[in-house]
Design a protein around this motif. Structure first.
Motif, PDB file in Angstrom:
ATOM      1  N   TYR A  50       0.879  -1.175   0.000  1.00  0.00           N
ATOM      2  CA  TYR A  50       0.000   0.000   0.000  1.00  0.00           C
ATOM      3  C   TYR A  50       0.909   1.215   0.000  1.00  0.00           C
ATOM      4  O   TYR A  50       1.968   1.199   0.642  1.00  0.00           O
ATOM      5  N   HIS A  94      -1.706  -4.701   2.267  1.00  0.00           N
ATOM      6  CA  HIS A  94      -1.068  -3.965   3.345  1.00  0.00           C
ATOM      7  C   HIS A  94      -1.914  -2.719   3.595  1.00  0.00           C
ATOM      8  O   HIS A  94      -2.451  -2.126   2.657  1.00  0.00           O
ATOM      9  N   ILE A  96      -1.588   0.970   5.688  1.00  0.00           N
ATOM     10  CA  ILE A  96      -0.606   1.789   6.419  1.00  0.00           C
ATOM     11  C   ILE A  96      -1.290   2.954   7.128  1.00  0.00           C
ATOM     12  O   ILE A  96      -2.384   3.374   6.743  1.00  0.00           O
ATOM     13  N   LEU A 122      -0.675  -4.936   8.737  1.00  0.00           N
ATOM     14  CA  LEU A 122      -0.828  -3.562   9.238  1.00  0.00           C
ATOM     15  C   LEU A 122       0.533  -2.934   9.548  1.00  0.00           C
ATOM     16  O   LEU A 122       1.335  -3.502  10.299  1.00  0.00           O
ATOM     17  N   ASP A 126       6.414   4.661   6.004  1.00  0.00           N
ATOM     18  CA  ASP A 126       7.604   5.498   6.219  1.00  0.00           C
ATOM     19  C   ASP A 126       7.247   6.971   6.156  1.00  0.00           C
ATOM     20  O   ASP A 126       6.166   7.339   5.708  1.00  0.00           O
ATOM     21  N   GLU A 185      14.465   3.425  13.498  1.00  0.00           N
ATOM     22  CA  GLU A 185      14.221   4.474  14.508  1.00  0.00           C
ATOM     23  C   GLU A 185      14.307   3.947  15.942  1.00  0.00           C
ATOM     24  O   GLU A 185      14.326   4.741  16.882  1.00  0.00           O
ATOM     25  N   ASP A 192      12.671  -2.248  20.411  1.00  0.00           N
ATOM     26  CA  ASP A 192      11.893  -2.616  19.228  1.00  0.00           C
ATOM     27  C   ASP A 192      11.049  -3.863  19.511  1.00  0.00           C
ATOM     28  O   ASP A 192       9.874  -3.940  19.129  1.00  0.00           O
ATOM     29  N   HIS A 198       4.035  -5.697  21.937  1.00  0.00           N
ATOM     30  CA  HIS A 198       2.811  -4.907  22.165  1.00  0.00           C
ATOM     31  C   HIS A 198       1.833  -5.121  20.988  1.00  0.00           C
ATOM     32  O   HIS A 198       0.631  -5.292  21.186  1.00  0.00           O
ATOM     33  N   ILE A 208       5.792 -10.869   9.596  1.00  0.00           N
ATOM     34  CA  ILE A 208       6.653 -11.042   8.411  1.00  0.00           C
ATOM     35  C   ILE A 208       7.833 -10.109   8.603  1.00  0.00           C
ATOM     36  O   ILE A 208       7.664  -8.942   8.989  1.00  0.00           O
TER      37      ILE A 208
HETATM   38  P1  FAD Z   1       5.649   0.481  13.935  1.00  0.00           P
HETATM   39  O1  FAD Z   1       5.340  -0.848  14.453  1.00  0.00           O
HETATM   40  O2  FAD Z   1       4.721   1.593  14.271  1.00  0.00           O
HETATM   41  O3  FAD Z   1       7.125   0.851  14.463  1.00  0.00           O
HETATM   42  C1  FAD Z   1       7.798   2.033  14.025  1.00  0.00           C
HETATM   43  C2  FAD Z   1       8.828   2.459  15.078  1.00  0.00           C
HETATM   44  O4  FAD Z   1       8.159   2.892  16.262  1.00  0.00           O
HETATM   45  C3  FAD Z   1       9.750   1.329  15.527  1.00  0.00           C
HETATM   46  O5  FAD Z   1      11.006   1.908  15.795  1.00  0.00           O
HETATM   47  C4  FAD Z   1       9.112   0.799  16.811  1.00  0.00           C
HETATM   48  O6  FAD Z   1      10.063   0.261  17.716  1.00  0.00           O
HETATM   49  C5  FAD Z   1       8.436   2.043  17.379  1.00  0.00           C
HETATM   50  N1  FAD Z   1       7.135   1.780  17.974  1.00  0.00           N
HETATM   51  C6  FAD Z   1       6.222   0.845  17.604  1.00  0.00           C
HETATM   52  N2  FAD Z   1       5.101   0.958  18.326  1.00  0.00           N
HETATM   53  C7  FAD Z   1       5.287   1.982  19.170  1.00  0.00           C
HETATM   54  C8  FAD Z   1       4.479   2.601  20.148  1.00  0.00           C
HETATM   55  N3  FAD Z   1       3.248   2.149  20.408  1.00  0.00           N
HETATM   56  N4  FAD Z   1       4.984   3.679  20.833  1.00  0.00           N
HETATM   57  C9  FAD Z   1       6.236   4.131  20.572  1.00  0.00           C
HETATM   58  N5  FAD Z   1       7.064   3.579  19.664  1.00  0.00           N
HETATM   59  C10 FAD Z   1       6.588   2.525  18.956  1.00  0.00           C
HETATM   60  N6  FAD Z   1       5.650   0.550   3.935  1.00  0.00           N
HETATM   61  C11 FAD Z   1       4.673   1.049   3.139  1.00  0.00           C
HETATM   62  O7  FAD Z   1       4.556   2.274   2.998  1.00  0.00           O
HETATM   63  N7  FAD Z   1       3.811   0.224   2.451  1.00  0.00           N
HETATM   64  C12 FAD Z   1       3.863  -1.122   2.560  1.00  0.00           C
HETATM   65  O8  FAD Z   1       3.068  -1.823   1.944  1.00  0.00           O
HETATM   66  C13 FAD Z   1       4.874  -1.686   3.395  1.00  0.00           C
HETATM   67  N8  FAD Z   1       4.986  -3.023   3.545  1.00  0.00           N
HETATM   68  C14 FAD Z   1       5.929  -3.549   4.413  1.00  0.00           C
HETATM   69  C15 FAD Z   1       5.969  -4.942   4.629  1.00  0.00           C
HETATM   70  C16 FAD Z   1       6.907  -5.486   5.504  1.00  0.00           C
HETATM   71  C17 FAD Z   1       6.909  -6.975   5.753  1.00  0.00           C
HETATM   72  C18 FAD Z   1       7.852  -4.655   6.165  1.00  0.00           C
HETATM   73  C19 FAD Z   1       8.898  -5.226   7.075  1.00  0.00           C
HETATM   74  C20 FAD Z   1       7.825  -3.276   5.954  1.00  0.00           C
HETATM   75  C21 FAD Z   1       6.849  -2.706   5.098  1.00  0.00           C
HETATM   76  N9  FAD Z   1       6.749  -1.323   4.895  1.00  0.00           N
HETATM   77  C22 FAD Z   1       5.770  -0.799   4.083  1.00  0.00           C
HETATM   78  C23 FAD Z   1       7.688  -0.412   5.558  1.00  0.00           C
HETATM   79  C24 FAD Z   1       7.188   0.055   6.943  1.00  0.00           C
HETATM   80  O9  FAD Z   1       6.035   0.848   6.781  1.00  0.00           O
HETATM   81  C25 FAD Z   1       8.304   0.852   7.599  1.00  0.00           C
HETATM   82  O10 FAD Z   1       9.368   0.017   7.949  1.00  0.00           O
HETATM   83  C26 FAD Z   1       7.910   1.746   8.764  1.00  0.00           C
HETATM   84  O11 FAD Z   1       8.981   2.659   9.030  1.00  0.00           O
HETATM   85  C27 FAD Z   1       7.604   1.021  10.075  1.00  0.00           C
HETATM   86  O12 FAD Z   1       6.445   0.312  10.009  1.00  0.00           O
HETATM   87  P2  FAD Z   1       5.977  -0.615  11.244  1.00  0.00           P
HETATM   88  O13 FAD Z   1       4.640  -1.123  10.924  1.00  0.00           O
HETATM   89  O14 FAD Z   1       7.036  -1.572  11.593  1.00  0.00           O
HETATM   90  O15 FAD Z   1       5.850   0.531  12.382  1.00  0.00           O
END
Ligand code: FAD
Length: 317
Positions: A50, A94, A96, A122, A126, A185, A192, A198, A208
């Motif tokens: 997405y 996906h 976002i 979910l 970025d 980050e 992490d 959580h 994944i």
């Molecule tokens: P989160 O889980 O929100 O984590 C982000 C950061 O915040 C981490 O450093 C984490 O430690 C920290 N964190 C998490 N939860 C909390 C909280 N509650 N309070 C404070 N800190 C917290 N990007 C796209 O745009 N489109 C896609 O389709 C897409 N597909 C992906 C598929 C996979 C398998 C992977 C690994 C990545 C994908 N990405 C995609 C990239 C992803 O969106 C980025 O890596 C993004 O920076 C982090 O997403 P996340 O869901 O891991 O974020």
């Protein structure tokens, strides 16, 4: 069918892959051309990424720059539906946080539900390239964990409009992302993992991972997850390296390390075909070890190009 059911029912390691929606204006045929060669390996599910809006600056006649917002790769929901109809495999869209309000997210989820899609991966998404860090939509979510809560609420029949009479609950199976080399980050892996746990505690049912090229990092990550009480299936994300330029692009874009042996082998390759072969053989070896390690599924980032993934799959499945 839910991804978790596919994993539970499997009597051997599964093969799955991820595609990107085509750039706006491209025909869906390009998607089919990327999927067709991989169907012989019987993927039970296909992920579709997405994409949020991006900003571009266009120079006007008066010399001023105008900021224009575009979504270069829309179409995730439609592609998921097309995949399910054409190939009869489950599509995993996906979803976002970045760029979307809670209401837009709810509407997308309702579309997916109406289309009979049982799964969502979910993610937070970025930061926009022109911004220093991730900024949530003013009516949206800051973290994947917030998005999980919205989907879990919907699975319990709680829509944003609380006045709704007899709302029908959805039943999405929720997957999330994990980072064997930690998210860029995160201050450290332990923090992490705390947030990854959580996400699982809130209702995510499998993970994944980001791509990696060093299996030891994945195996250590799985052990660290288990040590903090994360019990859900962890699916490794893999990508065969295909060009020399990826030696720099992949670490920069995905915040991962490439093993020295792989870098040396790619640098020593004399032709683009040789580079591709090095990348394919590296991934085949990774897959063999991961199957041995007992992973439930090997998940490939195809970037909508199937040739290298097909070569790896042919050697494994
Ligand atoms: P989160 O889980 O929100 O984590 C982000 C950061 O915040 C981490 O450093 C984490 O430690 C920290 N964190 C998490 N939860 C909390 C909280 N509650 N309070 C404070 N800190 C917290 N990007 C796209 O745009 N489109 C896609 O389709 C897409 N597909 C992906 C598929 C996979 C398998 C992977 C690994 C990545 C994908 N990405 C995609 C990239 C992803 O969106 C980025 O890596 C993004 O920076 C982090 O997403 P996340 O869901 O891991 O974020």
């Amino acid at each position: 069918m839910k991804v978790t059911e596919h994993l539970q029912n499997a009597d051997k390691t599964l093969f799955s892959f991820e595609i990107l929606p085509p750039v706006k204006g491209t025909s869906i045929q390009s998607i089919y051309e990327g999927i067709d060669p991989l169907m012989e390996f019987k993927p039970p599910f296909i992920n579709v990424t997405y994409h949020r809006e991006e900003y571009v600056f266009k120079e006007r006649e008066n010399g001023l720059l105008e900021k224009i917002t575009i979504r270069k790769r829309p179409g995730t929901v439609g592609i998921c539906s097309a995949i399910m109809n054409k190939y009869h495999v489950d599509a995993v869209p996906h979803i976002i946080c970045g760029g979307f309000s809670k209401e837009e997210t709810e509407n997308a989820l309702m579309d997916l539900n109406f289309l009979g899609i049982d799964n969502v991966l979910l993610l937070r998404g970025d930061a926009v390239k022109t911004e220093p860090g991730f900024r949530p939509h003013k009516d949206g979510h800051a973290h994947a964990s917030d998005l999980i809560q919205q989907v879990v609420q919907l699975n319990h029949g709680h829509y944003l409009d609380e006045e709704m009479e007899n709302p029908v609950p959805t039943d999405f199976c929720i997957g999330v992302a994990g980072y064997p080399e930690k998210h860029v980050e995160a201050p450290n892996l332990a923090t992490d993992l705390k947030y990854l746990k959580h996400k699982i505690d809130l209702g995510a049912e499998y993970i994944i991972t980001q791509m990696f090229f060093d299996n030891e990092k994945f195996c250590d990550f799985v052990k660290a997850c288990r040590a903090v009480g994360i019990k859900v299936p962890i699916i490794p994300g893999l990508k065969p390296l295909t060009t020399k330029s990826q030696l720099n692009v992949l670490p920069r874009y995905f915040n991962i390390d490439l093993p020295e042996d792989l870098v040396n082998a790619v640098e020593a390759a004399k032709t683009p075909a040789e580079v591709k072969q090095v990348g394919i053989e590296w991934t085949i070896q990774q897959c063999k070890e991961l199957v041995e390690f007992g992973v439930p599924c090997l998940h490939f980032y195809t970037m909508s190009k199937s040739e290298a993934t097909a070569a790896v799959a042919r050697a494994i499945f």
